[in-house]
Scaffold this motif. Structure first.
Motif, PDB file in Angstrom:
ATOM      1  N   ARG A  42       2.305   2.425   0.480  1.00  0.00           N
ATOM      2  CA  ARG A  42       1.644   1.131   0.667  1.00  0.00           C
ATOM      3  C   ARG A  42       0.355   1.055  -0.148  1.00  0.00           C
ATOM      4  O   ARG A  42       0.077   0.037  -0.780  1.00  0.00           O
ATOM      5  N   VAL A  43      -0.430   2.129  -0.135  1.00  0.00           N
ATOM      6  CA  VAL A  43      -1.672   2.142  -0.926  1.00  0.00           C
ATOM      7  C   VAL A  43      -1.341   2.028  -2.407  1.00  0.00           C
ATOM      8  O   VAL A  43      -1.959   1.255  -3.136  1.00  0.00           O
ATOM      9  N   LEU A  46      -0.418  -1.522  -3.346  1.00  0.00           N
ATOM     10  CA  LEU A  46      -1.598  -2.391  -3.441  1.00  0.00           C
ATOM     11  C   LEU A  46      -2.371  -2.130  -4.728  1.00  0.00           C
ATOM     12  O   LEU A  46      -2.798  -3.061  -5.410  1.00  0.00           O
ATOM     13  N   LEU A  47      -2.546  -0.846  -5.063  1.00  0.00           N
ATOM     14  CA  LEU A  47      -3.328  -0.506  -6.253  1.00  0.00           C
ATOM     15  C   LEU A  47      -2.574  -0.822  -7.540  1.00  0.00           C
ATOM     16  O   LEU A  47      -3.198  -1.031  -8.584  1.00  0.00           O
ATOM     17  N   SER A  52      -9.049  -1.511  -6.376  1.00  0.00           N
ATOM     18  CA  SER A  52      -9.744  -1.928  -5.165  1.00  0.00           C
ATOM     19  C   SER A  52     -10.709  -0.849  -4.702  1.00  0.00           C
ATOM     20  O   SER A  52     -10.418   0.343  -4.845  1.00  0.00           O
ATOM     21  N   MET A  54     -12.380   1.487  -1.813  1.00  0.00           N
ATOM     22  CA  MET A  54     -11.764   2.103  -0.630  1.00  0.00           C
ATOM     23  C   MET A  54     -11.917   1.203   0.601  1.00  0.00           C
ATOM     24  O   MET A  54     -10.986   1.046   1.375  1.00  0.00           O
ATOM     25  N   LEU A  57      -9.361  -1.523   0.638  1.00  0.00           N
ATOM     26  CA  LEU A  57      -8.035  -1.016   1.020  1.00  0.00           C
ATOM     27  C   LEU A  57      -7.957  -0.810   2.527  1.00  0.00           C
ATOM     28  O   LEU A  57      -6.966  -1.164   3.166  1.00  0.00           O
ATOM     29  N   GLN A  60      -7.547  -4.112   4.252  1.00  0.00           N
ATOM     30  CA  GLN A  60      -6.202  -4.663   4.089  1.00  0.00           C
ATOM     31  C   GLN A  60      -5.192  -3.952   4.976  1.00  0.00           C
ATOM     32  O   GLN A  60      -4.294  -4.575   5.527  1.00  0.00           O
ATOM     33  N   LEU A  61      -5.330  -2.621   5.087  1.00  0.00           N
ATOM     34  CA  LEU A  61      -4.369  -1.829   5.852  1.00  0.00           C
ATOM     35  C   LEU A  61      -4.803  -1.614   7.296  1.00  0.00           C
ATOM     36  O   LEU A  61      -4.117  -0.935   8.047  1.00  0.00           O
ATOM     37  N   ILE A  68      -8.169   6.243   4.026  1.00  0.00           N
ATOM     38  CA  ILE A  68      -7.853   5.803   2.666  1.00  0.00           C
ATOM     39  C   ILE A  68      -8.320   6.838   1.658  1.00  0.00           C
ATOM     40  O   ILE A  68      -7.617   7.129   0.689  1.00  0.00           O
ATOM     41  N   VAL A  72      -5.893   8.392  -1.088  1.00  0.00           N
ATOM     42  CA  VAL A  72      -6.205   8.248  -2.518  1.00  0.00           C
ATOM     43  C   VAL A  72      -6.369   9.627  -3.154  1.00  0.00           C
ATOM     44  O   VAL A  72      -5.901   9.854  -4.278  1.00  0.00           O
TER      45      VAL A  72
END
Length: 144
Positions: A42-43, A46-47, A52, A54, A57, A60-61, A68, A72
């Motif tokens: 999912r991360v 999005l990226l 974005s 942290m 993110l 959003q999540l 995160i 990452v």
């Protein structure tokens, strides 16, 4: 106390929940095929759309920024994500998908058969109607 939802509304809610559950199950399976957890996938998705910070993110999540950071870090160790300064504010670091990360996100998305198969049974007009209805459902009252 408000009146209970009508039977049609209940059925629609149950159907939406079933669609979401099937999507999440397949998403987890497809992520595992790419040696990713569902959260990592999912991360990365999005990226792959846009870099974005942290905190963004995490919002959003709907999780903690420290979660995160760990995700990452693991994606960066595989060369799928990198950190770079935000051009608008050099003090802020952005997480961004690398070329390999965008390719992986594209392969992941392409592996999701569940979403494509049922939609293929709908005409283009029906898919547009479904899209428009879903957009309306997701609008905030301020958007309307």
């Amino acid at each position: 106390m408000s009146a209970p939802p009508d039977p049609l509304t209940l059925e629609v809610v149950e159907l939406i929940a079933a669609v979401v559950a099937r999507y999440h199950d397949e998403y987890e399976d497809v992520a595992a095929e790419h040696s990713l957890t569902g959260a990592q996938a999912r991360v990365l998705a999005l990226l792959a759309r846009e870099p974005s910070p942290m905190r963004g993110l995490a919002q959003q999540l709907k999780c903690e920024p420290s979660n995160i950071t760990g995700i990452v870090d693991r994606l960066a160790s595989r060369g799928l994500v990198e950190r770079r300064p935000d051009p608008a504010d050099r003090r802020v670091k952005l997480a961004a998908a690398t070329d390999a990360g965008r390719e992986t996100a594209d392969r992941l998305r392409g592996s999701l058969g569940f979403a494509r198969e049922p939609l293929a049974a709908l005409s283009e007009a029906e898919r547009r109607t479904l899209r428009d209805l879903l957009r309306r459902m997701l609008e905030s009252p301020d958007d309307a």
